[in-house]
Enzyme design. Structure first.
Site, PDB file in Angstrom:
ATOM      1  N   HIS A  91       5.614  -0.731   8.598  1.00 45.37           N
ATOM      2  CA  HIS A  91       5.305  -1.075   9.982  1.00 45.37           C
ATOM      3  C   HIS A  91       5.791  -0.028  10.992  1.00 45.37           C
ATOM      4  O   HIS A  91       5.644  -0.237  12.201  1.00 45.37           O
ATOM      5  CB  HIS A  91       5.912  -2.431  10.310  1.00 45.37           C
ATOM      6  CG  HIS A  91       5.532  -3.499   9.338  1.00 45.37           C
ATOM      7  ND1 HIS A  91       4.237  -3.947   9.201  1.00 45.37           N
ATOM      8  CD2 HIS A  91       6.266  -4.184   8.411  1.00 45.37           C
ATOM      9  CE1 HIS A  91       4.191  -4.875   8.254  1.00 45.37           C
ATOM     10  NE2 HIS A  91       5.401  -5.027   7.764  1.00 45.37           N
ATOM     11  N   ILE A 130       0.974  -0.680  10.244  1.00 47.08           N
ATOM     12  CA  ILE A 130       0.318  -1.928  10.632  1.00 47.08           C
ATOM     13  C   ILE A 130       1.331  -2.889  11.241  1.00 47.08           C
ATOM     14  O   ILE A 130       2.540  -2.768  11.037  1.00 47.08           O
ATOM     15  CB  ILE A 130      -0.387  -2.599   9.434  1.00 47.08           C
ATOM     16  CG1 ILE A 130       0.629  -2.993   8.350  1.00 47.08           C
ATOM     17  CG2 ILE A 130      -1.465  -1.690   8.868  1.00 47.08           C
ATOM     18  CD1 ILE A 130       0.022  -3.778   7.195  1.00 47.08           C
ATOM     19  N   ASP A 135      12.772  -7.449   9.950  1.00 46.07           N
ATOM     20  CA  ASP A 135      11.873  -6.975   8.889  1.00 46.07           C
ATOM     21  C   ASP A 135      11.756  -5.458   8.991  1.00 46.07           C
ATOM     22  O   ASP A 135      10.986  -4.928   9.784  1.00 46.07           O
ATOM     23  CB  ASP A 135      10.500  -7.622   9.020  1.00 46.07           C
ATOM     24  CG  ASP A 135       9.596  -7.288   7.827  1.00 46.07           C
ATOM     25  OD1 ASP A 135       9.851  -6.283   7.136  1.00 46.07           O
ATOM     26  OD2 ASP A 135       8.634  -8.034   7.589  1.00 46.07           O
ATOM     27  N   GLY A 142       2.583  -9.116   9.625  1.00 46.36           N
ATOM     28  CA  GLY A 142       1.794 -10.338   9.614  1.00 46.36           C
ATOM     29  C   GLY A 142       2.501 -11.468  10.348  1.00 46.36           C
ATOM     30  O   GLY A 142       1.872 -12.274  11.036  1.00 46.36           O
TER      31      GLY A 142
END
Length: 285
Positions: free
Chosen positions: A193, A208, A188, A211
């Site tokens: 991120h 961040i 990903d 998830g």
């Protein structure tokens, strides 16, 4: 409008071959925090190739996450700004244990498009099978901010009644400062991120955590704490991403256990238990 719901759902599925090996599995496990302590026999199940067990959430990155969320956003009928995209939820169904090495066919399509008013929700379904039959089915619910409001179907509500009573177990899991940088090597590559400037454009003070990294960390905690470390007992795993996690924070994972399923709630300790994962259920034997 950048999203044509009818065109997206009617589009031909994308099918391709995916492969993975023990190195991919080990990298994923390290990316979700496995290997601490490094010589713990329970952790070596995730990190040592001679005794490797595959956590079912590896399915979200097998074959480098192909077909992934970013590639699915280029499907017919969809043209969106990546900075407006958030992962809203994930549903994983395991049909049989995932081998440490494999070659399979992945078929990805847009299963549904929902109009939430201020956002559109894309349900991206990936079905994976090898020569012996189905392995897993992944549904990713993707929010695209600012793309709703065309009067379409709002779709089902994912909200559940809160668990009753005190949790049976509560564990805390630290998130390393470099965890998102390590996890993204499993496929990903969203700059949200890793790139501070991109994160600011997307409305966050800094990059961040994925998830799906929190998703994997949580499943590992449930398997290790309540299922005796037996990854083959997991049948399905569903969650709603209720809030963000920043690298360096601590996850508080609450579990309400029954013989056939475990309800889970995850929060960020340092932000007064701000919700992170909600409406979370692990079904198991």
């Amino acid at each position: 409008m950048p999203i044509d719901a009818a065109k997206a759902v009617a589009a031909e599925p994308r099918t391709g071959e995916i492969t993975w090996n023990s190195k991919d599995v080990q990298l994923y496990h390290l990316g979700i925090g496995a290997g601490t302590p490094a010589t713990d026999p329970d952790e070596l199940r995730y990190t040592l190739e001679s005794r490797l067990h595959v956590l079912p959430s590896f399915a979200t990155v097998a074959g480098s996450g192909s077909p992934g969320v970013i590639s699915s956003l280029s499907m017919p009928g969809i043209e969106v700004d990546l900075a407006r995209v958030l992962h809203g939820g994930q549903t994983l169904t395991i049909h049989r244990p995932i081998p440490a090495e494999g070659t399979a066919t992945a078929t990805g399509r847009i299963a549904a498009v929902y109009d939430k008013g201020k956002a559109a929700v894309l349900v991206m379904r990936t079905e994976v099978a090898d020569a012996d039959g189905p392995l897993w089915t992944n549904d990713a619910q993707i929010f695209v901010r600012g793309e709703g409001g065309w009067g379409g179907d709002r779709g089902p509500s994912a909200r559940l009644e809160p668990p009753v009573g005190e949790p049976d177990r509560v564990v805390e899991r630290p998130v390393r400062e470099d965890q998102a940088l390590l996890y993204r090597l499993s496929g990903d590559w969203n700059p949200l991120h890793a790139d501070p400037e991109f994160a600011k454009v997307a409305g966050f003070e800094r990059p961040i955590l994925h998830g799906l990294c929190t998703y994997g960390m949580t499943l590992k905690a449930v398997v290790d704490t309540l299922l005796g470390g037996d990854v083959t007992r997991v049948r399905s795993y569903v969650t709603r991403f209720a809030g963000v996690v920043y690298p360096g924070e601590t996850l508080r994972i609450r579990m309400w256990h029954t013989p056939g399923s475990t309800r889970v709630a995850v929060s960020a300790v340092e932000r007064d238990d701000a919700p992170v994962l909600a409406d979370t259920i692990v079904e198991h034997t």
